[in-house]
Design a protein around this motif. Structure first.
Motif, PDB file in Angstrom:
ATOM      1  N   TRP A 404     130.005  73.123  18.011  1.00  0.00           N
ATOM      2  CA  TRP A 404     128.745  73.071  17.285  1.00  0.00           C
ATOM      3  C   TRP A 404     127.575  72.623  18.147  1.00  0.00           C
ATOM      4  N   SER A 442     137.737  78.474   9.176  1.00  0.00           N
ATOM      5  CA  SER A 442     137.262  77.616  10.257  1.00  0.00           C
ATOM      6  C   SER A 442     138.439  76.944  10.959  1.00  0.00           C
ATOM      7  N   ASP A 469     128.221  71.954  11.324  1.00  0.00           N
ATOM      8  CA  ASP A 469     128.577  73.365  11.255  1.00  0.00           C
ATOM      9  C   ASP A 469     127.326  74.167  10.906  1.00  0.00           C
TER      10      ASP A 469
END
Length: 615
Positions: A404, A442, A469
């Motif tokens: 991220w 995910s 995220d």
């Protein structure tokens, strides 16, 4: 009875004349010589590039020995380029630069005399040579940390410079060029000449020898300097050893509550100097010749001067530019008092006192509504010490934080630890946001956002990292900050350090009634720059939590060092990187929502910025 000023008494030399005869002060010699050597280097290059004087006494000798003039031209160009490269090292008192200059100055002088027959150039070079020999004790600085990457940088820069200078060499003899070659033929001739081959451009008389020797010298110079830099022994930057880290942890256990940035001294890409008593330490990193310390010294305040003195001695030994970024007001006072350096306010650190924090009231309405909306969407939070997480959970957090990240490189130096959950960091804190979604693929499961805090003494924690995220709802950072503040009492935490806001005071005062025109103009400039650097939005993001603001300072030697220090800070923080282009990357990182990769000196997400502005 008449009287005279002492300097004008009969039989005595005036004081001004005595100062001239005595020469420059020893401490000013490196800067003077470095500047002069740069000028001499340019003169040497000019002497080799431009045609020699035709009406000279030894012109006949040059005609009898056809190789004599072209060889002198190539030598002059080579010496000039090397002197330009050495000028900066001489200003920084580097011993190796001194040794090389002592060899190159006579060579450049001889080349100038043989090719241009310049008596002035010889005199200047001789004067500098004598000055270097007389003040050789001023050039004792040790080498900087280095790696083989410098060889690649040298090859790229020298190649570009050689091609540019080669084009100049090819075009300074317009009356001797055969035909009318175009730019493509000229560039081809330069490239061929750098490798020692004949190119498509032809000249009348001995000019072809001069151009060929000069281009060949540039090519050889590029090759030799690159080979030297590639094969010389590496001198890597100092790193924090296990023993140093253990000593720092002991100091932090006793005195870590004084500075919220103290724990960041444990970054392993920093070096450390201790006071003679071992009761205080200063951690630093060397970036582009700047010895950059961060935060306040670690340990007993009474022992700070000893650690600062060791820091300054190390900077002097290597001729590094000393600087401190992010120190507190107390730290800035000690640094300036002990060293004579100056201090500049950078901005303010947002600190929330847990006992005073509440979501109640009109000022917290926007945060309260955002948190409740996210919770209604099914998000839950956890705030724990790192030691409470399982290894599987830690691996998930590390993987998510990497995936991220909004930039290709990790950012942070002065206010970031640079790692999560490694050995010895079990007393850090992690806040996570979760939501179970049907069909979610995910790799990090229900994990949607992460905050990482480091200890601030026994009753505080300092925000180090914020990641979320890209697909998660906006407001994840607010959710986790609120969750951390609400969980703080159970963790025995009384104060939490949040983000660092650059130039916060100017933004706050500039928007108030009665602000003067200069302050308003400065604020308007910061707001304009916020289009790219998000200075104002980060301040507004911090302000939502109603913190108290603690100023942070930069300590520097003099104003002319500020651009260099600023560039070094940007390199250390990861905003400026020198790396090879990723030409063969398997995939490009998708353009992310800007997240706080280094929370104290970076940006808030764009969606949150719009929400802040709307509020």
């Amino acid at each position: 009875m008449s009287s005279r000023i002492d300097g004008d008494k009969s039989g005595q030399v005036p004081s001004r004349v005595r100062r001239i005869l005595r020469g420059p002060q020893p401490e000013s010699v490196p800067g003077l010589v470095g500047t002069a050597v740069m000028i001499v280097g340019l003169l040497d290059i000019a002497a080799g590039v431009f045609p020699r004087f035709r009406h000279s006494r030894i012109h006949a000798v040059a005609e009898v020995l056809p190789v004599f003039g072209p060889f002198a031209a190539a030598l002059a160009i080579s010496a000039g380029v090397l002197l330009l490269l050495l000028a900066h090292g001489l200003k920084r008192r580097k011993r190796r630069a001194w040794r090389a200059a002592v060899v190159l100055l006579p060579a450049g002088a001889v080349a100038q005399f043989l090719y241009r027959h310049s008596i002035v150039g010889v005199i200047i070079a001789a004067a500098l040579f004598a000055l270097l020999l007389r003040h050789q004790n001023e050039f004792k600085a040790l080498p900087d940390p280095r790696s083989r990457w410098k060889a690649l940088a040298n090859f790229v820069l020298m190649s570009a410079g050689s091609i540019g200078l080669g084009l100049l060499i090819v075009n300074v003899h317009p009356n001797r060029v055969v035909g009318n070659p175009g730019l493509y033929e000229q560039i081809t001739h330069v490239v061929y000449g750098l490798f020692g081959f004949e190119g498509p451009v032809d000249y009348a008389g001995q000019v072809s020898w001069t151009v060929g020797y000069s281009l060949g010298a540039l090519g050889m110079l590029t090759a030799l300097t690159t080979i030297y830099l590639a094969f010389r022994p590496e001198h890597p930057a100092a790193r924090l050893t296990a023993d140093d880290e253990g000593k720092l942890r002991e100091l932090l256990a006793k005195h870590g509550g004084r500075d919220s940035l103290g724990h960041f001294a444990l970054r392993r890409d920093k070096a450390v100097v201790f006071s003679p008593s071992g009761k205080a330490a200063v951690t630093y990193r060397v970036v582009s010749g700047v010895m950059l310390a961060s935060g306040d010294p670690i340990g007993d305040v009474e022992a700070w001067p000893g650690a600062i003195e060791r820091f300054m001695e190390e900077a002097k030994a290597h001729s590094w530019t000393p600087a401190v970024v992010g120190c507190s007001e107390t730290g800035g006072e000690v640094w300036t008092r002990e060293t004579g350096l100056d201090a500049l306010e950078l901005g303010d650190e947002a600190i929330v006192d847990v006992k005073d924090f509440s979501l109640a009231g009109r000022p917290m309405r926007n945060v309260r509504q955002m948190v409740k909306r996210i919770e209604r969407n099914g998000y839950t939070t956890q705030v724990r010490r790192v030691s409470e997480l399982t290894e599987e959970e830690l691996e998930r957090v590390r993987g998510a934080a990497e995936a991220w990240r909004g930039t290709d490189t990790e950012r942070g130096f002065s206010m970031a630890l640079g790692r999560v959950g490694e050995e010895g960091d079990g007393d850090c804190f992690i806040a996570t946001a979760h939501r179970v979604e049907e069909g979610d693929t995910s790799p990090f499961g229900d994990l949607k956002a992460v905050l990482h805090f480091v200890p601030w003494g026994k009753d505080g924690m300092s925000l180090e990292l914020m990641r979320r995220d890209r697909a998660a709802d906006p407001g994840m950072n607010e959710l986790l900050i609120v969750a951390s503040l609400q969980a703080a009492p159970d963790l025995k935490i009384e104060k939490v350090s949040l983000n660092f806001a650059m130039f916060r005071a100017a933004l706050a005062r500039g928007e108030k009634i009665g602000a003067g025109p200069v302050l308003r103009m400065w604020r308007n400039l910061l707001v304009f720059l916020s289009r790219w650097f998000q200075i104002e939005s980060l301040y507004k993001f911090n302000e939502k939590f109603r913190p108290r603001w603690e100023p942070r300072f930069m300590v520097y030697r003099n104003s002319r060092d500020l651009p260099r220090i600023g560039f070094a800070v940007m390199q250390a923080e990861g905003f400026v990187t020198v790396a090879l282009p990723r030409l063969f990357a398997s995939r490009r990182r998708p353009k992310p929502v800007r997240t706080c990769t280094h929370t104290h000196m970076t940006s808030v997400p764009k969606q949150q910025e719009r929400e802040v502005q709307a509020a």
